[in-house]
Design a protein around this motif. Sequence first.
Motif, PDB file in Angstrom:
ATOM      1  N   PHE A  99      12.116  12.705  -8.353  1.00  0.00           N
ATOM      2  CA  PHE A  99      12.425  11.999  -6.971  1.00  0.00           C
ATOM      3  C   PHE A  99      12.320  10.667  -6.853  1.00  0.00           C
ATOM      4  O   PHE A  99      11.129   9.877  -7.258  1.00  0.00           O
ATOM      5  CB  PHE A  99      11.332  12.711  -5.857  1.00  0.00           C
ATOM      6  CG  PHE A  99      11.534  14.324  -6.069  1.00  0.00           C
ATOM      7  CD1 PHE A  99      12.339  14.972  -5.307  1.00  0.00           C
ATOM      8  CD2 PHE A  99      10.541  14.716  -6.636  1.00  0.00           C
ATOM      9  CE1 PHE A  99      12.440  16.305  -5.431  1.00  0.00           C
ATOM     10  CE2 PHE A  99      10.373  16.307  -6.576  1.00  0.00           C
ATOM     11  CZ  PHE A  99      11.325  16.812  -5.980  1.00  0.00           C
ATOM     12  N   PRO A 100      13.623   9.832  -7.224  1.00  0.00           N
ATOM     13  CA  PRO A 100      13.432   8.416  -7.149  1.00  0.00           C
ATOM     14  C   PRO A 100      12.529   7.690  -6.350  1.00  0.00           C
ATOM     15  O   PRO A 100      12.570   8.045  -4.838  1.00  0.00           O
ATOM     16  CB  PRO A 100      14.565   8.015  -7.023  1.00  0.00           C
ATOM     17  CG  PRO A 100      15.578   9.111  -6.967  1.00  0.00           C
ATOM     18  CD  PRO A 100      14.763  10.332  -7.039  1.00  0.00           C
ATOM     19  N   LEU A 101      11.990   6.591  -6.604  1.00  0.00           N
ATOM     20  CA  LEU A 101      10.940   5.818  -5.996  1.00  0.00           C
ATOM     21  C   LEU A 101      11.899   5.633  -4.293  1.00  0.00           C
ATOM     22  O   LEU A 101      11.076   5.707  -3.121  1.00  0.00           O
ATOM     23  CB  LEU A 101      10.706   4.616  -6.305  1.00  0.00           C
ATOM     24  CG  LEU A 101       9.182   4.127  -6.121  1.00  0.00           C
ATOM     25  CD1 LEU A 101       8.044   4.982  -6.107  1.00  0.00           C
ATOM     26  CD2 LEU A 101       9.011   2.779  -6.893  1.00  0.00           C
ATOM     27  N   PRO A 102      12.951   4.935  -4.316  1.00  0.00           N
ATOM     28  CA  PRO A 102      13.645   4.671  -3.068  1.00  0.00           C
ATOM     29  C   PRO A 102      13.856   5.761  -2.030  1.00  0.00           C
ATOM     30  O   PRO A 102      13.931   5.762  -0.785  1.00  0.00           O
ATOM     31  CB  PRO A 102      14.941   4.009  -3.383  1.00  0.00           C
ATOM     32  CG  PRO A 102      14.771   3.690  -4.679  1.00  0.00           C
ATOM     33  CD  PRO A 102      13.630   4.704  -5.439  1.00  0.00           C
ATOM     34  N   HIS A 137       8.419   4.231   1.221  1.00  0.00           N
ATOM     35  CA  HIS A 137       8.925   3.056   2.521  1.00  0.00           C
ATOM     36  C   HIS A 137       8.175   1.735   2.397  1.00  0.00           C
ATOM     37  O   HIS A 137       7.808   1.305   3.691  1.00  0.00           O
ATOM     38  CB  HIS A 137       8.435   3.827   3.917  1.00  0.00           C
ATOM     39  CG  HIS A 137       9.407   5.024   4.092  1.00  0.00           C
ATOM     40  ND1 HIS A 137      10.674   4.931   4.687  1.00  0.00           N
ATOM     41  CD2 HIS A 137       9.229   6.441   3.533  1.00  0.00           C
ATOM     42  CE1 HIS A 137      11.167   6.216   4.647  1.00  0.00           C
ATOM     43  NE2 HIS A 137      10.405   6.916   4.111  1.00  0.00           N
ATOM     44  N   HIS A 138       7.884   1.371   1.181  1.00  0.00           N
ATOM     45  CA  HIS A 138       7.142   0.223   0.999  1.00  0.00           C
ATOM     46  C   HIS A 138       7.711  -1.254   1.616  1.00  0.00           C
ATOM     47  O   HIS A 138       7.327  -1.941   2.201  1.00  0.00           O
ATOM     48  CB  HIS A 138       6.926  -0.330  -0.271  1.00  0.00           C
ATOM     49  CG  HIS A 138       6.337  -1.615  -0.623  1.00  0.00           C
ATOM     50  ND1 HIS A 138       4.692  -1.953  -0.215  1.00  0.00           N
ATOM     51  CD2 HIS A 138       6.533  -2.769  -1.040  1.00  0.00           C
ATOM     52  CE1 HIS A 138       4.675  -3.174  -0.421  1.00  0.00           C
ATOM     53  NE2 HIS A 138       5.707  -3.679  -1.063  1.00  0.00           N
ATOM     54  N   GLU A 139       9.137  -1.163   1.618  1.00  0.00           N
ATOM     55  CA  GLU A 139      10.148  -2.534   1.959  1.00  0.00           C
ATOM     56  C   GLU A 139      10.661  -1.849   3.429  1.00  0.00           C
ATOM     57  O   GLU A 139      11.604  -2.627   3.976  1.00  0.00           O
ATOM     58  CB  GLU A 139      11.170  -2.565   0.972  1.00  0.00           C
ATOM     59  CG  GLU A 139      10.750  -2.904  -0.339  1.00  0.00           C
ATOM     60  CD  GLU A 139       9.951  -4.412  -0.254  1.00  0.00           C
ATOM     61  OE1 GLU A 139      10.252  -5.098   0.525  1.00  0.00           O
ATOM     62  OE2 GLU A 139       9.280  -4.471  -0.970  1.00  0.00           O
ATOM     63  N   ASN A 172       1.908  -5.619  12.017  1.00  0.00           N
ATOM     64  CA  ASN A 172       1.991  -6.938  11.688  1.00  0.00           C
ATOM     65  C   ASN A 172       1.125  -7.207  10.684  1.00  0.00           C
ATOM     66  O   ASN A 172       1.237  -8.095   9.582  1.00  0.00           O
ATOM     67  CB  ASN A 172       1.387  -7.878  12.689  1.00  0.00           C
ATOM     68  CG  ASN A 172       2.597  -8.025  13.958  1.00  0.00           C
ATOM     69  OD1 ASN A 172       3.785  -7.968  13.459  1.00  0.00           O
ATOM     70  ND2 ASN A 172       2.179  -8.194  15.094  1.00  0.00           N
ATOM     71  N   GLN A 173      -0.091  -6.304  10.515  1.00  0.00           N
ATOM     72  CA  GLN A 173      -1.107  -6.682   9.538  1.00  0.00           C
ATOM     73  C   GLN A 173      -0.424  -5.889   8.163  1.00  0.00           C
ATOM     74  O   GLN A 173      -0.743  -6.299   6.966  1.00  0.00           O
ATOM     75  CB  GLN A 173      -2.382  -5.761   9.824  1.00  0.00           C
ATOM     76  CG  GLN A 173      -3.255  -6.539  10.834  1.00  0.00           C
ATOM     77  CD  GLN A 173      -4.270  -5.413  11.330  1.00  0.00           C
ATOM     78  OE1 GLN A 173      -4.335  -4.465  11.341  1.00  0.00           O
ATOM     79  NE2 GLN A 173      -5.536  -6.407  11.928  1.00  0.00           N
ATOM     80  N   ILE A 174       0.223  -4.660   8.287  1.00  0.00           N
ATOM     81  CA  ILE A 174       0.806  -4.315   6.980  1.00  0.00           C
ATOM     82  C   ILE A 174       1.813  -5.311   6.623  1.00  0.00           C
ATOM     83  O   ILE A 174       1.996  -5.538   5.369  1.00  0.00           O
ATOM     84  CB  ILE A 174       1.404  -2.887   7.330  1.00  0.00           C
ATOM     85  CG1 ILE A 174       0.309  -1.858   7.377  1.00  0.00           C
ATOM     86  CG2 ILE A 174       2.388  -2.671   6.259  1.00  0.00           C
ATOM     87  CD1 ILE A 174       0.856  -0.493   8.089  1.00  0.00           C
TER      88      ILE A 174
END
Length: 185
Positions: free
Chosen positions: A79-82, A86-88, A155-157
Amino acid sequence: MAGLRKVEYIMSQRGTPQILLDEYLYNRNRERQSSTHWRCVIKTCTGRCTTNDDILRNQTEHNHPPYMVFNWVDDDARFPLPLWNHHETEGPRTNNSLEGFHCRLNQSLPHSHPNIFWFMEVIRRIEHAERSKLVQVNFGAAPPSRKRVYREIDNQIIRLKDHLRLGQKTPVQFLDAVGHLLKLA
């Protein structure tokens, strides 16, 4: 390699027992008297282990990375990362809006298996309401605002992501801070 460790069992989707040991997943291979022999779920792997009364007795080496790395983390993971990470992502981190829609749809239906005509009427009403919302937004109406607490968390994330990107935080520090922020730890 294996000490006297107690193993914990999990159930597969088909209802058969499995064990998760050192991030490797094993299927039951065979049982003999009080011993149970397990083999790695990867068919080509040489990884095996033996348990006696829920105690690990021996374990052999695997010829592949651990389950989590193999399925989720590696560059060539199943299962590829993208697909799952949802980091980006700059937006919703959950599918709560979809869950809310599904709940409202279920509440607007008279029972769990309505006839097709009633279902189509409910869908028409939902479509009309959503089109009205889109028209309002297109004419300049502000979309409903999110609660202040969620805006602050977002905002903190974003700030933590910037610190990670600039090298001011290590990945472990980043994960620890996000876990603390979301009250996961």
